[in-house]
Design a protein around this motif. Structure first.
Motif, mmCIF file in Angstrom:
data_model
loop_
_atom_site.group_PDB
_atom_site.id
_atom_site.type_symbol
_atom_site.label_atom_id
_atom_site.label_comp_id
_atom_site.label_asym_id
_atom_site.label_seq_id
_atom_site.Cartn_x
_atom_site.Cartn_y
_atom_site.Cartn_z
ATOM 1 N N ASP A 94 0.832 -1.149 -0.027
ATOM 2 C CA ASP A 94 -0.038 -0.026 -0.107
ATOM 3 C C ASP A 94 0.815 1.161 -0.005
ATOM 4 O O ASP A 94 0.551 2.399 -0.772
ATOM 5 C CB ASP A 94 -0.761 0.193 1.183
ATOM 6 C CG ASP A 94 -1.769 1.159 1.232
ATOM 7 O OD1 ASP A 94 -2.624 1.212 0.042
ATOM 8 O OD2 ASP A 94 -2.013 1.714 1.949
ATOM 9 N N LEU A 95 1.733 1.393 0.650
ATOM 10 C CA LEU A 95 2.908 2.341 0.961
ATOM 11 C C LEU A 95 3.646 2.428 -0.291
ATOM 12 O O LEU A 95 4.083 3.693 -0.610
ATOM 13 C CB LEU A 95 3.636 2.343 2.189
ATOM 14 C CG LEU A 95 2.849 2.592 3.528
ATOM 15 C CD1 LEU A 95 3.988 2.106 4.746
ATOM 16 C CD2 LEU A 95 2.500 4.080 3.757
ATOM 17 N N ARG A 113 8.192 -2.461 -7.653
ATOM 18 C CA ARG A 113 8.161 -3.922 -7.762
ATOM 19 C C ARG A 113 7.421 -4.596 -6.614
ATOM 20 O O ARG A 113 7.857 -4.137 -5.446
ATOM 21 C CB ARG A 113 9.677 -4.402 -7.768
ATOM 22 C CG ARG A 113 9.774 -5.963 -7.782
ATOM 23 C CD ARG A 113 11.341 -6.543 -7.481
ATOM 24 N NE ARG A 113 11.012 -7.897 -7.261
ATOM 25 C CZ ARG A 113 11.243 -8.817 -8.351
ATOM 26 N NH1 ARG A 113 11.234 -8.394 -9.375
ATOM 27 N NH2 ARG A 113 11.255 -10.142 -8.087
ATOM 28 N N VAL A 114 6.330 -5.073 -7.067
ATOM 29 C CA VAL A 114 5.488 -5.802 -6.005
ATOM 30 C C VAL A 114 5.204 -7.025 -6.642
ATOM 31 O O VAL A 114 5.088 -7.254 -7.578
ATOM 32 C CB VAL A 114 4.106 -4.965 -5.460
ATOM 33 C CG1 VAL A 114 4.780 -3.615 -4.950
ATOM 34 C CG2 VAL A 114 3.297 -4.672 -6.725
ATOM 35 N N LYS A 370 -10.284 -6.557 5.400
ATOM 36 C CA LYS A 370 -9.239 -7.579 5.324
ATOM 37 C C LYS A 370 -8.120 -7.085 4.370
ATOM 38 O O LYS A 370 -8.304 -6.113 3.713
ATOM 39 C CB LYS A 370 -9.914 -8.737 4.281
ATOM 40 C CG LYS A 370 -11.068 -9.550 5.059
ATOM 41 C CD LYS A 370 -11.588 -10.635 4.222
ATOM 42 C CE LYS A 370 -12.867 -11.324 4.817
ATOM 43 N NZ LYS A 370 -13.526 -12.369 4.188
ATOM 44 N N PRO A 371 -6.754 -7.987 4.313
ATOM 45 C CA PRO A 371 -5.726 -7.066 3.619
ATOM 46 C C PRO A 371 -6.004 -6.643 2.404
ATOM 47 O O PRO A 371 -5.361 -5.658 1.926
ATOM 48 C CB PRO A 371 -4.515 -8.125 4.107
ATOM 49 C CG PRO A 371 -4.882 -8.874 5.206
ATOM 50 C CD PRO A 371 -6.444 -9.002 5.209
ATOM 51 N N ILE A 398 -0.729 5.514 7.050
ATOM 52 C CA ILE A 398 -2.148 5.846 6.946
ATOM 53 C C ILE A 398 -2.260 7.397 7.095
ATOM 54 O O ILE A 398 -2.169 7.833 8.297
ATOM 55 C CB ILE A 398 -3.219 5.112 8.215
ATOM 56 C CG1 ILE A 398 -2.749 3.559 8.054
ATOM 57 C CG2 ILE A 398 -4.767 5.092 7.810
ATOM 58 C CD1 ILE A 398 -2.955 2.780 7.051
ATOM 59 N N ASP A 399 -2.583 8.035 6.211
ATOM 60 C CA ASP A 399 -2.834 9.504 6.305
ATOM 61 C C ASP A 399 -4.533 9.811 6.060
ATOM 62 O O ASP A 399 -5.042 9.770 5.142
ATOM 63 C CB ASP A 399 -1.926 9.992 5.101
ATOM 64 C CG ASP A 399 -0.524 9.705 5.162
ATOM 65 O OD1 ASP A 399 -0.240 9.411 6.253
ATOM 66 O OD2 ASP A 399 0.263 9.716 4.046
ATOM 67 N N LEU A 400 -4.732 10.600 7.204
ATOM 68 C CA LEU A 400 -6.223 10.938 7.091
ATOM 69 C C LEU A 400 -5.978 12.455 7.670
ATOM 70 O O LEU A 400 -6.681 12.666 8.874
ATOM 71 C CB LEU A 400 -7.121 10.125 8.103
ATOM 72 C CG LEU A 400 -7.266 8.606 7.579
ATOM 73 C CD1 LEU A 400 -7.551 7.736 8.653
ATOM 74 C CD2 LEU A 400 -8.205 8.404 6.390
#
Length: 847
Positions: A94-95, A113-114, A370-371, A398-400
């Motif tokens: 996610d990051l 690369r993921v 869920k992930p 997590i940016d809120l």
């Protein structure tokens, strides 16, 4: 017709800028490109450019201060310099996606690369850097390190990366994931736990009962490592899609690992990370660590194996948003589903919880995503007008900001889920070791909904453990200074406005988020007045210096152990273990286990026995399972066991070598030198050491756990104890104050809660103070004595040790047995021997 090649220009290399600020200035003018960079970012980039040739540079910026942009510009600068295979690593996929989006937004070419694949060929062709995960870089079969070994790495969120690096070197499997293999491994170690007399607890751990976690003694792992490897290979672990990565690291070094059982699972991992044996950390290449501001470098060293060559920490207020911190422990009935539901009806709420098990307590409010759905559900929450988002075991990325969310409920300490971390925290009480980890994680959590100087929010603390942790000054000292002040201010506001009911809680949340003018003025006038006292800050800093030195020694030990150098590995820990003991007794106990393991591996059972006995004394004999090596003598009666005091005396006197005896005795003497005078921390450590010498379970609860009295001597057999409060900075002209006595009452309650089976002989204030404040209310079980009484007691024990040592070798065991059994060494007799007087008798006579 001839071709006229002379008309073509030359193929000259274009000079690319390497100054990251110039790179920013040359970025394309895209809609998402910022007009300028902040002062803190500018200073960080400028100072890094001055230090760019250093191998290891740490850049510290507040959460929300724009570390990602700094990292991307540095990555591009290194590419422009001509370094090959520049890699930017993030904690999660996610990051990676967030960082990639930021790079695209400002017009920087890059590759990601993921899931085992590159999204383009720019990185492989040497034209751009690659953004990927820690797992992709550190896993034991990393194709990046194999095919494109980096010349530079940027580590994002370096302050919370230790667990990610450790997970790359940890085999974890369970009855659920690998049933047959788990049962075979458990059967292999069954005889070992029977030999230790701990088979019942081992069975509980295998069944997942009572949340029990057990660790095999190091000698057990050494004994069974070859058979363990056979089992793992038989189950084709090298082909397992998850376990093959850590197995590649551990397969030839299982005998140098620790093995844990608990929650129907098994975990195999090094006791200390051998980070400098991972090639991308060992070799001389450019490493840049992007981190939140660190009060302690110990966790950084534990993750990366070394101190940075340069640390860049520009002063800036970016990310320093307004916060009101409220304690759920002060709300009648606490803060639960009903209270959060009332707030979420008017304001969006993020609820951070440490485990999926604890998340079930909040089922009425929602389910954690869920992930696979995490990113999409988080985006839905950002765009929603109301609701609760449940965050499990997640402290970063997590940016809120701003109106996306302004209320966070934090349930308990953000502990890790590994068996190693849980064992150290829950069973060994290694609270100091985790204090800086918890501080870093909490600082990250507080930054999730508070992302800039003009941002604001309310934070509600739930769970007894976290409420208590945040009220401890030593823990607070590890947090960023502004956050310390905000916590202190919130405590004052909550008490002053009697925010003790759910209704009042909702009212104050509404007032703060409604931008109440009186609140804004009060916050502005008082936020800089909540700093810790200098003395408490200084004490915390002194402790952290020793813990950082301990982390450096752990890294050296781990690397030498990885290389098979048992003697060198043992020497690395032995060199600092006594200094560590003065700062953190449980950590010194953990070191003693692995020092004993080195001795045991070298065949030195005598030295192993002493190290293991010290581990038991420092950690509690009921918490660690270690072999008890005893000396075998032919003389009649010599094999009769000693009592606890006798065991300690024998561990000093029983050496055949006079040099070893003197070394051991001098180590003890050095540890008790402060009984003749020293700083508060030094005297505490010395008094604990004297209690250990006398064979008691001698601990420093306030230092090691952040709760309770300064020192406790407890006799586990007679179930009697003495707690001590040290006020050794007071002179004859000083008084035991009303505050000191109030603190004593709190600590007596703590002792009653934690030692409910023990008889408490009375809380003893160790002080030269000439009197006790007339307005104080000491109880009849509070006493005072002078520090000199303990120096006298120490000298008596040391004299006895030398007297016994001067006996013939065959006589010593009987003299140890006889001397240690004398009633004068019982706790109730020692209570009288240190000349205690009732604290009430030190108060002035009432007129």
């Amino acid at each position: 017709m001839d071709m006229d090649f002379s008309k073509l220009g030359s193929l000259a290399d274009q000079k690319l800028p390497t100054d990251p600020i110039r790179i920013f200035e040359s970025l394309p003018n895209l809609p998402g490109t910022p007009n300028d960079i902040w002062r803190g970012q500018t200073e960080a980039l400028s100072q890094w450019n001055d230090n760019r040739s250093q191998n290891d540079v740490l850049i510290e910026l507040n959460t929300g201060a724009g570390k990602t942009l700094v990292g991307l510009l540095i990555a591009q600068s290194l590419v422009n310099e001509g370094l090959q295979n520049v890699v930017y690593v993030c904690a999660t996929i996610d990051l990676v996606e967030q960082t990639s989006a930021e790079a695209s937004r400002i017009g920087i070419q890059h590759t990601t690369r993921v899931a085992g694949g590159y999204n383009n060929d720019l990185f492989e062709s040497g034209k751009a850097f690659c953004i990927t995960t820690y797992h992709a870089l550190f896993n034991g079969l990393s194709s990046i390190r194999k095919n494109h070994f980096p010349e530079a790495v940027i580590f994002d969120d370096a302050h919370v990366s230790e667990n990610m690096i450790r997970s790359a070197m940890t085999l974890s499997f369970s009855e659920h994931t690998h049933e047959d293999m788990f049962e075979e491994v458990a059967s292999l170690f069954d005889p070992h736990f029977r030999e230790l007399g701990r088979h019942g607890e081992f069975s509980n751990a295998l069944k997942g009962e009572h949340s029990k976690i057990v660790m095999a003694a190091p000698g057990g792992m050494q004994k069974y490592s070859e058979q363990l490897l056979e089992i793992l290979n038989r189950h084709n672990i090298g082909g397992d899609k998850d376990l093959k990565y850590p197995f590649s690291y551990l397969q030839d070094r299982l005998n140098r690992c620790a093995i844990f059982f608990g929650n129907k699972g098994c975990e195999i991992t090094p006791p200390f990370l051998p980070s400098l044996r991972i090639d991308c950390l060992e070799r001389p290449l450019r490493r840049v660590y992007l981190s939140a501001t660190l009060k302690s470098k110990a966790d950084f060293v534990r993750a990366y194996g070394r101190m940075p060559d340069a640390t860049i920490g520009p002063k800036n207020d970016a990310g320093n948003g307004e916060r009101l911190v409220l304690f759920g422990s002060k709300i009648e009935g606490g803060v639960g589903v009903k209270e959060v539901e009332a707030i979420s009806g008017q304001h969006k709420v993020v609820l951070a919880t440490p485990s999926y098990f604890s998340a079930h307590h909040w089922d009425a409010l929602g389910k954690p995503p869920k992930p696979a759905n995490f990113s999409s559900e988080l985006q839905d929450f950002r765009e929603a007008k109301e609701g609760v988002f449940i965050l499990v075991q997640r402290v970063d990325g997590i940016d809120l900001p701003h109106n996306t969310c302004r209320v966070m409920v934090i349930e308990n300490l953000p502990r890790g889920g590994s068996l190693l971390e849980r064992y150290q925290w829950e069973f060994l009480n290694m609270r100091n070791l985790f204090a800086s980890k918890m501080a870093n994680r909490l600082a990250q959590l507080f930054g999730r909904i508070n992302r800039g100087r003009n941002d604001y929010g309310v934070f509600i603390i739930t769970g007894n453990e976290l409420n208590t942790w945040l009220k401890n000054d030593r823990n607070l000292a590890l947090l960023p200074e502004l956050l310390q002040q905000q916590i202190k201010l919130g405590d004052l506001v909550q008490d002053g406005m009697a925010v003790t009911s759910a209704e009042k809680l909702t009212q104050i949340v509404n007032a703060v988020l409604g931008r109440d003018a009186a609140w804004l003025k009060y916050y502005g006038d008082n936020i800089q007045k909540g700093s810790l006292e200098d003395e408490k800050e200084d004490r915390a800093n002194r402790v952290e210096e020793r813990l950082t030195a301990a982390a450096v020694a752990e890294s050296e030990h781990a690397c030498l152990l990885w290389d098979g150098d048992l003697e060198g590995a043992g020497r690395a820990l032995d060199r600092i273990i006594e200094d560590t003991n003065r700062a953190d007794t449980p950590l010194a106990g953990w070191h003693s286990i692995w020092l004993g393991s080195c001795y045991e591996g070298m065949g030195s059972r005598e030295n192993a026995a002493i190290a293991y006995q010290r581990a038991k004394n420092r950690l509690g004999s009921g918490n660690v399972y270690l072999p008890l090596y005893t000396r075998v003598c032919d003389a009649k009666g010599q094999d009769e066991p000693f009592n606890d005091f006798g065991e300690v005396l024998d561990s000093i006197i029983g050496y055949d070598s006079e040099d070893k005896f003197e070394k051991e005795l001098n180590t003890r003497i050095k540890g008790m030198r402060a009984l003749d005078g020293g700083s508060s921390a030094e005297v505490e450590a010395a008094l604990r050491e004297l209690g250990d010498l006398l064979g008691f379970d001698s601990t420093r609860p306030d230092n090691d756990q952040g709760l309770g009295p300064d020192v406790i001597w407890a006799d586990d057999h007679s179930e009697v104890l003495i707690p001590f409060e040290l006020k050794t900075d007071k002179t004859m002209e000083s008084v035991i104050s009303k505050k000191d006595v109030g603190q004593g009452h709190q600590h007596q309650e703590w002792v009653a809660d934690n030692y409910h089976k023990f008889e408490n002989l009375g809380l003893v204030y160790v002080s030269a103070a000439g009197s006790c404040d007339a307005t104080a209310s000491p109880s009849e079980d509070m006493y005072q004595c002078d520090l000199r009484a303990f120096a006298t007691l120490r000298d008596q024990v040391l004299s006895m040790i030398r007297d016994i040592r001067n006996r013939l070798p065959l006589e010593r065991a009987n003299f140890i047995r006889e001397s240690s059994s004398d009633d004068r060494w019982l706790l109730n007799h020692l209570f009288d021997a240190i000349d205690t007087v009732p604290l009430r008798s030190r108060q002035p006579a009432k007129k």
